[in-house]
Motif scaffolding. Structure first.
Motif, PDB file in Angstrom:
ATOM      1  N   ASP A   1      19.746   4.833  13.923  1.00 14.99           N
ATOM      2  CA  ASP A   1      18.701   5.560  13.213  1.00 14.99           C
ATOM      3  C   ASP A   1      17.389   4.786  13.192  1.00 14.99           C
ATOM      4  O   ASP A   1      16.310   5.387  13.182  1.00 14.99           O
ATOM      5  N   LEU A   2      17.461   3.460  13.182  1.00 10.74           N
ATOM      6  CA  LEU A   2      16.232   2.670  13.255  1.00 10.74           C
ATOM      7  C   LEU A   2      15.541   2.901  14.592  1.00 10.74           C
ATOM      8  O   LEU A   2      14.325   3.112  14.647  1.00 10.74           O
ATOM      9  N   GLN A   3      16.304   2.879  15.658  1.00 14.68           N
ATOM     10  CA  GLN A   3      15.725   3.120  16.983  1.00 14.68           C
ATOM     11  C   GLN A   3      15.199   4.544  17.120  1.00 14.68           C
ATOM     12  O   GLN A   3      14.233   4.799  17.837  1.00 14.68           O
ATOM     13  N   GLY A   4      15.838   5.463  16.406  1.00 14.24           N
ATOM     14  CA  GLY A   4      15.415   6.860  16.454  1.00 14.24           C
ATOM     15  C   GLY A   4      14.275   7.178  15.512  1.00 14.24           C
ATOM     16  O   GLY A   4      13.766   8.307  15.510  1.00 14.24           O
ATOM     17  N   GLY A   5      13.868   6.207  14.697  1.00 11.96           N
ATOM     18  CA  GLY A   5      12.741   6.411  13.806  1.00 11.96           C
ATOM     19  C   GLY A   5      13.091   7.068  12.486  1.00 11.96           C
ATOM     20  O   GLY A   5      12.196   7.406  11.703  1.00 11.96           O
ATOM     21  N   GLN A   6      14.400   7.221  12.193  1.00 16.31           N
ATOM     22  CA  GLN A   6      14.796   7.864  10.936  1.00 16.31           C
ATOM     23  C   GLN A   6      14.691   6.915   9.737  1.00 16.31           C
ATOM     24  O   GLN A   6      14.612   7.360   8.601  1.00 16.31           O
ATOM     25  N   VAL A   7      14.731   5.610   9.990  1.00 14.21           N
ATOM     26  CA  VAL A   7      14.545   4.619   8.926  1.00 14.21           C
ATOM     27  C   VAL A   7      13.493   3.618   9.379  1.00 14.21           C
ATOM     28  O   VAL A   7      13.177   3.527  10.576  1.00 14.21           O
ATOM     29  N   ASP A   8      12.953   2.870   8.421  1.00 11.59           N
ATOM     30  CA  ASP A   8      11.813   2.010   8.715  1.00 11.59           C
ATOM     31  C   ASP A   8      12.171   0.570   9.052  1.00 11.59           C
ATOM     32  O   ASP A   8      11.639   0.002  10.010  1.00 11.59           O
ATOM     33  N   LEU A   9      13.058  -0.036   8.259  1.00  9.24           N
ATOM     34  CA  LEU A   9      13.327  -1.463   8.391  1.00  9.24           C
ATOM     35  C   LEU A   9      14.824  -1.751   8.324  1.00  9.24           C
ATOM     36  O   LEU A   9      15.594  -0.980   7.759  1.00  9.24           O
ATOM     37  N   LEU A  10      15.195  -2.895   8.873  1.00 10.57           N
ATOM     38  CA  LEU A  10      16.573  -3.365   8.823  1.00 10.57           C
ATOM     39  C   LEU A  10      16.558  -4.878   9.021  1.00 10.57           C
ATOM     40  O   LEU A  10      15.820  -5.389   9.863  1.00 10.57           O
ATOM     41  N   CYS A  11      17.360  -5.587   8.258  1.00 12.18           N
ATOM     42  CA  CYS A  11      17.520  -7.029   8.448  1.00 12.18           C
ATOM     43  C   CYS A  11      18.927  -7.258   8.971  1.00 12.18           C
ATOM     44  O   CYS A  11      19.903  -6.957   8.269  1.00 12.18           O
ATOM     45  N   ASP A  12      19.047  -7.745  10.207  1.00  8.96           N
ATOM     46  CA  ASP A  12      20.388  -7.885  10.767  1.00  8.96           C
ATOM     47  C   ASP A  12      20.491  -9.077  11.703  1.00  8.96           C
ATOM     48  O   ASP A  12      19.499  -9.699  12.071  1.00  8.96           O
ATOM     49  N   GLN A  13      21.740  -9.348  12.102  1.00  5.44           N
ATOM     50  CA  GLN A  13      22.058 -10.536  12.884  1.00  5.44           C
ATOM     51  C   GLN A  13      21.521 -10.443  14.314  1.00  5.44           C
ATOM     52  O   GLN A  13      21.442  -9.360  14.902  1.00  5.44           O
ATOM     53  N   THR A  14      21.209 -11.609  14.877  1.00  3.30           N
ATOM     54  CA  THR A  14      20.687 -11.642  16.241  1.00  3.30           C
ATOM     55  C   THR A  14      21.698 -11.130  17.260  1.00  3.30           C
ATOM     56  O   THR A  14      21.303 -10.674  18.337  1.00  3.30           O
TER      57      THR A  14
ATOM     58  N   ALA B   1       0.809  -1.222   0.000  1.00  8.76           N
ATOM     59  CA  ALA B   1       0.000   0.000   0.000  1.00  8.76           C
ATOM     60  C   ALA B   1       0.842   1.272   0.000  1.00  8.76           C
ATOM     61  O   ALA B   1       0.322   2.359  -0.292  1.00  8.76           O
ATOM     62  N   ASN B   2       2.115   1.129   0.320  1.00  9.85           N
ATOM     63  CA  ASN B   2       2.978   2.316   0.418  1.00  9.85           C
ATOM     64  C   ASN B   2       4.229   2.161  -0.442  1.00  9.85           C
ATOM     65  O   ASN B   2       5.337   2.503  -0.028  1.00  9.85           O
ATOM     66  N   ARG B   3       4.049   1.646  -1.633  1.00  4.38           N
ATOM     67  CA  ARG B   3       5.183   1.409  -2.528  1.00  4.38           C
ATOM     68  C   ARG B   3       5.928   2.716  -2.795  1.00  4.38           C
ATOM     69  O   ARG B   3       5.334   3.734  -3.122  1.00  4.38           O
ATOM     70  N   GLY B   4       7.257   2.644  -2.614  1.00  3.87           N
ATOM     71  CA  GLY B   4       8.081   3.822  -2.833  1.00  3.87           C
ATOM     72  C   GLY B   4       8.185   4.749  -1.638  1.00  3.87           C
ATOM     73  O   GLY B   4       8.956   5.712  -1.663  1.00  3.87           O
ATOM     74  N   LYS B   5       7.439   4.466  -0.574  1.00  2.44           N
ATOM     75  CA  LYS B   5       7.438   5.353   0.600  1.00  2.44           C
ATOM     76  C   LYS B   5       8.167   4.747   1.802  1.00  2.44           C
ATOM     77  O   LYS B   5       8.420   5.445   2.783  1.00  2.44           O
ATOM     78  N   VAL B   6       8.482   3.457   1.754  1.00  2.00           N
ATOM     79  CA  VAL B   6       9.132   2.774   2.867  1.00  2.00           C
ATOM     80  C   VAL B   6      10.607   2.578   2.535  1.00  2.00           C
ATOM     81  O   VAL B   6      10.972   2.337   1.384  1.00  2.00           O
ATOM     82  N   ASN B   7      11.462   2.694   3.547  1.00  4.92           N
ATOM     83  CA  ASN B   7      12.891   2.491   3.305  1.00  4.92           C
ATOM     84  C   ASN B   7      13.443   1.345   4.146  1.00  4.92           C
ATOM     85  O   ASN B   7      12.884   0.985   5.184  1.00  4.92           O
ATOM     86  N   LEU B   8      14.545   0.783   3.662  1.00  6.03           N
ATOM     87  CA  LEU B   8      15.199  -0.355   4.298  1.00  6.03           C
ATOM     88  C   LEU B   8      16.681  -0.033   4.446  1.00  6.03           C
ATOM     89  O   LEU B   8      17.380   0.156   3.452  1.00  6.03           O
ATOM     90  N   ALA B   9      17.147   0.053   5.678  1.00  8.78           N
ATOM     91  CA  ALA B   9      18.549   0.392   5.935  1.00  8.78           C
ATOM     92  C   ALA B   9      19.435  -0.835   5.806  1.00  8.78           C
ATOM     93  O   ALA B   9      18.976  -1.973   5.921  1.00  8.78           O
ATOM     94  N   ASN B  10      20.724  -0.598   5.557  1.00  7.75           N
ATOM     95  CA  ASN B  10      21.709  -1.665   5.636  1.00  7.75           C
ATOM     96  C   ASN B  10      23.045  -1.077   6.052  1.00  7.75           C
ATOM     97  O   ASN B  10      23.211   0.144   6.105  1.00  7.75           O
ATOM     98  N   ALA B  11      23.997  -1.942   6.353  1.00  9.96           N
ATOM     99  CA  ALA B  11      25.292  -1.492   6.873  1.00  9.96           C
ATOM    100  C   ALA B  11      26.322  -1.239   5.779  1.00  9.96           C
ATOM    101  O   ALA B  11      27.505  -1.106   6.057  1.00  9.96           O
TER     102      ALA B  11
ATOM    103  N   ARG C   1      12.809  -1.985  21.955  1.00 12.49           N
ATOM    104  CA  ARG C   1      13.324  -0.783  21.280  1.00 12.49           C
ATOM    105  C   ARG C   1      13.179  -0.849  19.766  1.00 12.49           C
ATOM    106  O   ARG C   1      13.286   0.163  19.083  1.00 12.49           O
ATOM    107  N   VAL C   2      12.960  -2.043  19.237  1.00  9.88           N
ATOM    108  CA  VAL C   2      12.620  -2.215  17.824  1.00  9.88           C
ATOM    109  C   VAL C   2      11.482  -3.217  17.737  1.00  9.88           C
ATOM    110  O   VAL C   2      11.219  -3.974  18.672  1.00  9.88           O
ATOM    111  N   LYS C   3      10.791  -3.240  16.609  1.00  8.17           N
ATOM    112  CA  LYS C   3       9.685  -4.170  16.405  1.00  8.17           C
ATOM    113  C   LYS C   3      10.167  -5.306  15.507  1.00  8.17           C
ATOM    114  O   LYS C   3      10.718  -5.064  14.430  1.00  8.17           O
ATOM    115  N   ALA C   4       9.972  -6.529  15.938  1.00  9.45           N
ATOM    116  CA  ALA C   4      10.456  -7.686  15.185  1.00  9.45           C
ATOM    117  C   ALA C   4       9.347  -8.262  14.313  1.00  9.45           C
ATOM    118  O   ALA C   4       8.220  -8.447  14.771  1.00  9.45           O
TER     119      ALA C   4
END
Length: 323
Positions: free
Chosen positions: A190-203, A144-154, A214-217
């Protein structure tokens, strides 16, 4: 002439034996390709302490960042093959050939292999105020929000980038904006601060943040639920087919390092993996310690070759072009 050749061979063997018997005689440098505080750094520093106790010398963990870990790998490939400079690297060692056109080293020919260390599952997480509460809701939200959501990476070559690319290709939403950072630390901040929406990272990086809210899984990237996060469903059980991502780590030495030295470091690795403090630390972070078979020289060699062969076609199919 034959006599001289035999004598030279005997002297060389004697010299090597003496070197191996005295090894290690000074601190060993363990190069980490990524930023301090990141997932690989956490594993490396815990392991350096455990291995140092077995070796009787300090194992100095040093961060050498840049270019998705290739700068660190190249540094070690060109170091003196004396056992005093080692590399710990993750899955990125096998994806580098698919990501970089002008790679200055060959993962399959320019190193000696000490062994695998740990496998680390990953989790897909979002800022805590992102509206969706599970993967199915997230998928609908992305639609529903194509182009409006961002995904961070390292950054390029980081496993968070690899995981993100695979995730977006599996759900056929490559139009999600990706935001590369200079490391996992700033991306997670920045994810915790709400500046980015998503991140896929190690446990190793996300477990405590998920547990503290502090983040939503949204799901684990494994086939089965994680012991450290038993209430978190896997993405697979929530309907995301053909998606699994587990990050493996290995230790490498420059090509030509004497076998007795490689064997000594392998023995220290096995001792480190069995160290109670190390095992406890990894369990709390959701990391799975390598079996003795995986932690062997041949175990790492075989696994690396298989992973190099696997990731090339995967990255090409996902539309990732080498830099």
């Amino acid at each position: 002439m034959l006599h001289r050749l035999i004598l030279a061979t005997v002297l060389s063997a004697a010299s090597l034996s003496a070197f191996a018997q005295n090894y290690p005689a000074r601190p060993i440098q363990l190069i980490i390709p990524f930023a301090a505080g990141g997932p690989t750094d956490v594993v490396a520093r815990r392991l350096a302490e455990a291995m140092g106790q077995n070796l009787g010398v300090t194992v100095v963990a040093e961060n050498k960042t840049g270019a998705g870990g290739t700068i660190a790998a190249d540094t070690v490939a060109r170091a003196a093959p004396d056992g005093y400079t080692a590399l710990i690297h993750h899955t990125g060692m096998s994806t580098a050939p698919a990501l970089y056109k002008k790679l200055r080293f060959n993962p399959l020919t320019d190193f000696e292999y000490v062994g695998q260390v740990v496998d680390v599952p990953m989790t897909l997480v979002g800022r805590k105020d992102l509206p969706p509460n599970n993967y199915k809701e997230l998928y609908a939200y992305l639609q529903a929000n194509r182009g409006k959501v961002n995904l961070a990476n390292a950054g390029m070559g980081a496993v968070s980038q690899l995981c993100g690319v695979l995730f977006l290709s599996r759900i056929n939403m490559m139009d999600v904006t990706t935001i590369p950072y200079s490391g996992t630390g700033p991306a997670m901040t920045d994810l915790q601060g709400g500046q980015v929406d998503l991140l896929c990272d190690q446990t190793t990086q996300t477990t405590q943040l998920i547990q503290s809210g502090r983040v939503k899984a949204y799901g684990a990237t494994t086939k089965q639920r994680l012991a450290v996060l038993p209430d978190l469903p896997t993405l697979a059980e929530q309907g995301l087919d053909n998606f699994e991502m587990v990050v493996w780590h290995g230790i490498y030495l420059p090509k030509g390092t004497p076998k007795p030295v490689v064997d000594r470091l392998n023995a220290a690795l096995l001792a480190g993996l069995a160290d109670p403090k190390f095992k406890d630390a990894m369990a709390k972070l959701g990391a799975i310690i390598a079996t003795p078979e995986k932690a062997s020289t041949e175990g790492l060699r075989t696994h690396l070759k298989a992973e190099v062969e696997k990731w090339g076609p995967v990255m090409k199919a996902a539309g990732v072009n080498p830099e």
